[in-house]
Motif scaffolding. Structure first.
Motif, mmCIF file in Angstrom:
data_model
loop_
_atom_site.group_PDB
_atom_site.id
_atom_site.type_symbol
_atom_site.label_atom_id
_atom_site.label_comp_id
_atom_site.label_asym_id
_atom_site.label_seq_id
_atom_site.Cartn_x
_atom_site.Cartn_y
_atom_site.Cartn_z
ATOM 1 N N ALA A 118 0.834 -1.194 0.000
ATOM 2 C CA ALA A 118 0.000 0.000 0.000
ATOM 3 C C ALA A 118 0.876 1.254 0.000
ATOM 4 O O ALA A 118 0.577 2.237 -0.689
ATOM 5 N N VAL A 119 1.962 1.202 0.746
ATOM 6 C CA VAL A 119 2.915 2.312 0.761
ATOM 7 C C VAL A 119 3.433 2.573 -0.654
ATOM 8 O O VAL A 119 3.427 3.707 -1.142
ATOM 9 N N ALA A 120 3.827 1.498 -1.316
ATOM 10 C CA ALA A 120 4.379 1.612 -2.658
ATOM 11 C C ALA A 120 3.361 2.210 -3.621
ATOM 12 O O ALA A 120 3.694 3.044 -4.463
ATOM 13 N N LEU A 121 2.110 1.791 -3.454
ATOM 14 C CA LEU A 121 1.034 2.297 -4.313
ATOM 15 C C LEU A 121 0.864 3.798 -4.204
ATOM 16 O O LEU A 121 0.771 4.506 -5.206
ATOM 17 N N MET B 37 -2.918 10.311 1.265
ATOM 18 C CA MET B 37 -3.623 9.068 0.938
ATOM 19 C C MET B 37 -5.114 9.197 1.277
ATOM 20 O O MET B 37 -5.980 8.834 0.466
ATOM 21 N N ILE B 38 -5.400 9.752 2.449
ATOM 22 C CA ILE B 38 -6.806 9.935 2.845
ATOM 23 C C ILE B 38 -7.492 10.884 1.873
ATOM 24 O O ILE B 38 -8.606 10.620 1.402
ATOM 25 N N SER B 39 -6.796 11.976 1.539
ATOM 26 C CA SER B 39 -7.355 12.960 0.616
ATOM 27 C C SER B 39 -7.708 12.313 -0.732
ATOM 28 O O SER B 39 -8.815 12.481 -1.251
ATOM 29 N N LEU B 40 -6.763 11.526 -1.283
ATOM 30 C CA LEU B 40 -7.015 10.855 -2.564
ATOM 31 C C LEU B 40 -8.230 9.937 -2.488
ATOM 32 O O LEU B 40 -9.042 9.873 -3.410
ATOM 33 N N SER B 41 -8.326 9.232 -1.358
ATOM 34 C CA SER B 41 -9.382 8.220 -1.262
ATOM 35 C C SER B 41 -10.770 8.847 -1.128
ATOM 36 O O SER B 41 -11.774 8.198 -1.400
ATOM 37 N N VAL B 236 -5.179 -4.306 -8.164
ATOM 38 C CA VAL B 236 -5.932 -3.095 -8.478
ATOM 39 C C VAL B 236 -5.014 -2.132 -9.225
ATOM 40 O O VAL B 236 -5.393 -1.519 -10.211
ATOM 41 N N LEU B 237 -3.747 -2.059 -8.796
ATOM 42 C CA LEU B 237 -2.784 -1.163 -9.443
ATOM 43 C C LEU B 237 -2.571 -1.551 -10.898
ATOM 44 O O LEU B 237 -2.612 -0.732 -11.791
ATOM 45 N N THR B 238 -2.367 -2.845 -11.142
ATOM 46 C CA THR B 238 -2.033 -3.251 -12.501
ATOM 47 C C THR B 238 -3.202 -3.069 -13.463
ATOM 48 O O THR B 238 -3.005 -2.799 -14.631
ATOM 49 N N PHE B 239 -4.413 -3.210 -12.945
ATOM 50 C CA PHE B 239 -5.544 -3.136 -13.864
ATOM 51 C C PHE B 239 -6.121 -1.733 -14.010
ATOM 52 O O PHE B 239 -6.770 -1.427 -14.982
ATOM 53 N N GLU B 240 -5.902 -0.896 -12.995
ATOM 54 C CA GLU B 240 -6.508 0.430 -13.095
ATOM 55 C C GLU B 240 -5.450 1.488 -12.883
ATOM 56 O O GLU B 240 -5.478 2.226 -11.912
ATOM 57 N N GLN B 241 -4.525 1.552 -13.809
ATOM 58 C CA GLN B 241 -3.347 2.384 -13.655
ATOM 59 C C GLN B 241 -3.656 3.788 -13.149
ATOM 60 O O GLN B 241 -2.978 4.294 -12.279
ATOM 61 N N LEU B 242 -4.698 4.414 -13.665
ATOM 62 C CA LEU B 242 -4.882 5.813 -13.304
ATOM 63 C C LEU B 242 -6.107 6.103 -12.434
ATOM 64 O O LEU B 242 -6.478 7.244 -12.257
ATOM 65 N N ALA B 243 -6.719 5.042 -11.895
ATOM 66 C CA ALA B 243 -7.865 5.275 -11.012
ATOM 67 C C ALA B 243 -7.358 5.523 -9.600
ATOM 68 O O ALA B 243 -7.316 4.627 -8.779
ATOM 69 N N TRP B 244 -6.942 6.751 -9.335
ATOM 70 C CA TRP B 244 -6.271 7.051 -8.076
ATOM 71 C C TRP B 244 -7.168 6.905 -6.856
ATOM 72 O O TRP B 244 -6.723 6.452 -5.808
ATOM 73 N N GLY B 245 -8.395 7.321 -6.984
ATOM 74 C CA GLY B 245 -9.312 7.249 -5.837
ATOM 75 C C GLY B 245 -9.463 5.833 -5.312
ATOM 76 O O GLY B 245 -9.178 5.564 -4.140
ATOM 77 N N PRO B 246 -9.861 4.887 -6.175
ATOM 78 C CA PRO B 246 -9.996 3.498 -5.721
ATOM 79 C C PRO B 246 -8.668 2.925 -5.225
ATOM 80 O O PRO B 246 -8.644 2.167 -4.253
ATOM 81 N N LEU B 247 -7.551 3.305 -5.888
ATOM 82 C CA LEU B 247 -6.242 2.811 -5.442
ATOM 83 C C LEU B 247 -5.945 3.255 -4.015
ATOM 84 O O LEU B 247 -5.536 2.459 -3.170
ATOM 85 N N ALA B 248 -6.154 4.541 -3.758
ATOM 86 C CA ALA B 248 -5.884 5.061 -2.417
ATOM 87 C C ALA B 248 -6.839 4.433 -1.406
ATOM 88 O O ALA B 248 -6.437 4.116 -0.277
ATOM 89 N N ALA B 249 -8.091 4.233 -1.823
ATOM 90 C CA ALA B 249 -9.057 3.608 -0.916
ATOM 91 C C ALA B 249 -8.610 2.189 -0.584
ATOM 92 O O ALA B 249 -8.648 1.758 0.577
ATOM 93 N N ALA B 250 -8.147 1.457 -1.606
ATOM 94 C CA ALA B 250 -7.679 0.096 -1.385
ATOM 95 C C ALA B 250 -6.468 0.099 -0.452
ATOM 96 O O ALA B 250 -6.377 -0.707 0.479
ATOM 97 N N MET B 252 -5.727 2.257 1.784
ATOM 98 C CA MET B 252 -6.174 2.578 3.145
ATOM 99 C C MET B 252 -6.792 1.379 3.829
ATOM 100 O O MET B 252 -6.567 1.130 5.009
ATOM 101 N N LEU B 253 -7.594 0.621 3.066
ATOM 102 C CA LEU B 253 -8.261 -0.544 3.648
ATOM 103 C C LEU B 253 -7.247 -1.573 4.133
ATOM 104 O O LEU B 253 -7.414 -2.171 5.193
ATOM 105 N N VAL B 254 -6.178 -1.789 3.367
ATOM 106 C CA VAL B 254 -5.170 -2.769 3.788
ATOM 107 C C VAL B 254 -4.438 -2.294 5.024
ATOM 108 O O VAL B 254 -4.167 -3.061 5.946
ATOM 109 N N MET B 255 -4.100 -1.006 5.037
ATOM 110 C CA MET B 255 -3.291 -0.488 6.137
ATOM 111 C C MET B 255 -4.085 -0.300 7.419
ATOM 112 O O MET B 255 -3.508 -0.326 8.501
ATOM 113 N N ALA B 256 -5.385 -0.074 7.264
ATOM 114 C CA ALA B 256 -6.183 0.316 8.430
ATOM 115 C C ALA B 256 -5.962 -0.585 9.654
ATOM 116 O O ALA B 256 -5.646 -0.065 10.730
ATOM 117 N N PRO B 257 -6.072 -1.923 9.529
ATOM 118 C CA PRO B 257 -5.921 -2.745 10.741
ATOM 119 C C PRO B 257 -4.570 -2.564 11.423
ATOM 120 O O PRO B 257 -4.510 -2.389 12.640
#
Lengths: 292, 280
Positions: A118-121, B37-41, B236-250, B252-257
């Protein structure tokens, strides 16, 4: 050593045995098996032929491998020196008392807990040459935009920035551990002698936290050599092969080209290096225990 | 008096200002990263590719999070991550707590050194043989392969932290119990383990964080059905290269816990890491 109570046979092996079996299975077995594989031509289809040291011979004539070694060295030197330097400074800062220290220290160590992928992303998005926020920030302070990871010249230093951001907190924590255990007497004596802050640091603090710094240095070296997740996600070794480190090279050989025997030979070389560093670490650790 | 007093006051002020400047320089990259990251998401795609960049979302939306769950099967990958990390941590504790105890009592530093080296070696060095072994066993694409592999992460951390904890406990209580006829297991279970609870908490937290964050095991051994969250995010990164909002949301979801655990248990983590000098 405590004296055994009479009539009680103290056998602690049963406590250790289950974990030992698992460690043998998932850690030691792979090591031995890798050695075995490294002298075979091993395809993913299962075809196996004994080739002796052919994999190693081939490796030492593989320009791409040499290049990856150079990239690894370049990356490792920067990704060790910078975090250790900044981490030491950070530890000195967070060792002092100020309002909100707990919270600020908590914020400072958050990067090292964050999921590397996620950091890398998020960094990838920040590095975007046209729309990335970093180039905007550079513009604000009057600097020209950078091409970050999209240029063979800047890609490794840029990856180092991510690594520094990510892992400096670990160095800070290790050094902070040393600072917390400092005795107060030498400082009192130095105070009486009228020593300056710098003199106190140079002649008292620094020698006393040197073991911690050594541990941080070796750990950082091992971790920089091992760096994979962020590099793989951000550049996959690119542009071209400009940021292909040994670890990325090894991964691609094994799981993109499925040359498992060849990749195993890389593991063996890599491994020797890391084991040597680990032994050095254990040695330093033991020494610090005696001194304590 | 006034000149000297004045001078020392000025010096103190300068020192304080310098300190806060350093603190600002040190923490701002972390703060900036997470806020960005929060802002993007929370922004729409149009706002995300605006130039100059928009920092505070003009119309905050949770649409990116909804999209991530709807389009990428995130619920399933979340469950996979919970199973793998939970399973490997639980098994790691069951193996590692007694092992740490035994190693501490036997003062087996050499054996402990082997476990330490296991933490040092690159993950990829285990992966090729394990990949082949799981192929033989038909366990590729099975969640079990991932749980077993994650033991490589959890067991060494737990053993290391627990060894340190048990070494620091007083021996006399256990000696008294053993003289009174308790078995070693009873002494371990009823005296040592309750006393070692703070160490167990630290070991559990660290094991959880490093197993949760692991990427490379999942990418090699996980199939479409057994993907863990970090691998799913990478896709998500490989398939949606420029969809920044969903990328940042994803992201955030991984990091949250792990970030929530870090904030709650900051003190224990600091203690655990400074003592062991450990990380995955």
């Amino acid at each position: 050593m405590s004296i055994a109570a009479p009539g009680v046979e103290r056998n602690y092996w049963p406590f250790v045995l289950p974990a030992l079996i698992v460690v043998l299975g998932v850690i030691v077995f792979p090591w031995v098996f890798t050695l075995f594989m490294s002298v075979h031509d091993w395809n993913v289809s299962g075809a196996v032929t004994f080739v002796g040291f052919e994999n190693f011979r081939q490796l030492f004539t593989d320009a791409r491998f040499y290049e990856s070694v150079l990239h690894t060295l370049y990356f490792t030197v920067l990704a060790v020196v910078l975090p250790v330097g900044i981490g030491l400074a950070a530890a000195l800062v967070f060792h002092r008392e100020f309002k909100g220290r707990g919270i600020l220290r908590g914020i400072f160590i958050m990067p090292m807990m964050a999921t590397p992928v996620a950091v890398a992303l998020v960094w990838t998005m920040m590095f975007h040459p046209q729309l990335g926020v970093l180039n905007y920030l550079l513009g604000l302070v009057g600097l020209p935009p950078s091409t970050w990871v999209y240029n063979t010249k800047t890609v490794i230093p840029t990856l180092v920035i991510v690594e520094v951001w990510h892992w400096t907190p670990l160095v800070m924590l290790i050094v902070l551990g040393g600072l917390a255990n400092l005795p107060t007497e030498p400082y009192e004596a130095a105070e009486i002698d009228g020593a300056s802050s710098f003199q106190k640091f140079r002649h008292i603090t620094f020698p006393l936290i040197l073991p911690n710094l050594m541990i941080a240095l070796i750990l950082r070296t091992i971790d920089a050599l091992k760096a994979f997740d962020t590099i793989y996600v951000i550049t996959q070794g690119g542009p071209g092969t400009a940021s292909e480190t040994m670890n990325i090279f090894l991964y691609l050989q094994a799981f993109a080209y499925f040359k498992l025997g060849y990749a195993s030979a890389v593991v063996v070389i890599f491994f020797t290096l890391v084991i040597a560093l680990s032994l050095l670490l254990l040695h330093v650790r033991q020494k610090t225990k005696w001194n304590a | 008096m006034s000149a000297g007093f004045h001078k020392s006051l000025m010096r103190r002020l300068a020192d304080r200002a310098g300190l806060w400047f350093c603190i600002f320089v040190l923490v701002s990259p972390a703060i900036f990263f997470f806020l960005w990251m929060i802002s993007l998401s929370l922004k729409t795609e149009i706002d995300n590719i605006e130039w100059p960049p928009i920092f505070i979302p003009p119309a905050p939306t949770l649409a990116n999070f909804v999209q991530v769950f709807a389009e990428n099967n995130f619920g399933k990958y979340l469950l996979n991550s919970i199973l793998v990390t939970g399973g490997a941590t639980l098994a790691g504790l069951m193996l590692g707590i007694p092992a740490g105890y035994g190693l501490a009592k036997m003062k087996a530093t050499k054996l402990a050194g082997v476990i330490m080296i296991a933490r040092m070696t690159p993950a990829l060095s285990f992966l090729i043989p394990l990949f082949i072994a799981f192929q033989w066993l038909g366990l590729i694409n099975s969640i079990w392969a991932l749980v077993i592999t994650h033991l490589v992460i959890t067991v060494p951390i737990i053993v290391w932290v627990m060894m340190g904890t048990f070494e620091g406990l007083p021996q006399d209580l256990e000696d008294a119990a053993l003289i009174d006829g308790a078995t070693l297991w009873q002494s371990f279970r009823l005296i040592a383990v309750p006393l070692a609870r703070p160490g167990i908490v630290v070991a559990t937290i660290l094991s959880f964080i490093f197993s949760w964050n692991n990427f490379v095991f999942g990418v090699v051994l996980g199939g479409k059905e057994t993907r863990t969250l970090p691998v799913a995010v990478y896709n998500v990164l490989t398939f949606e290269q420029l969809a920044w909002g969903p990328l940042a949301a994803a992201a955030m979801l991984v990091m949250a816990p792990v970030l929530i655990v870090t904030i709650i248990a900051q003190r224990q983590i600091v203690v655990g890491l400074t003592a062991g000098g450990l990380k995955d």
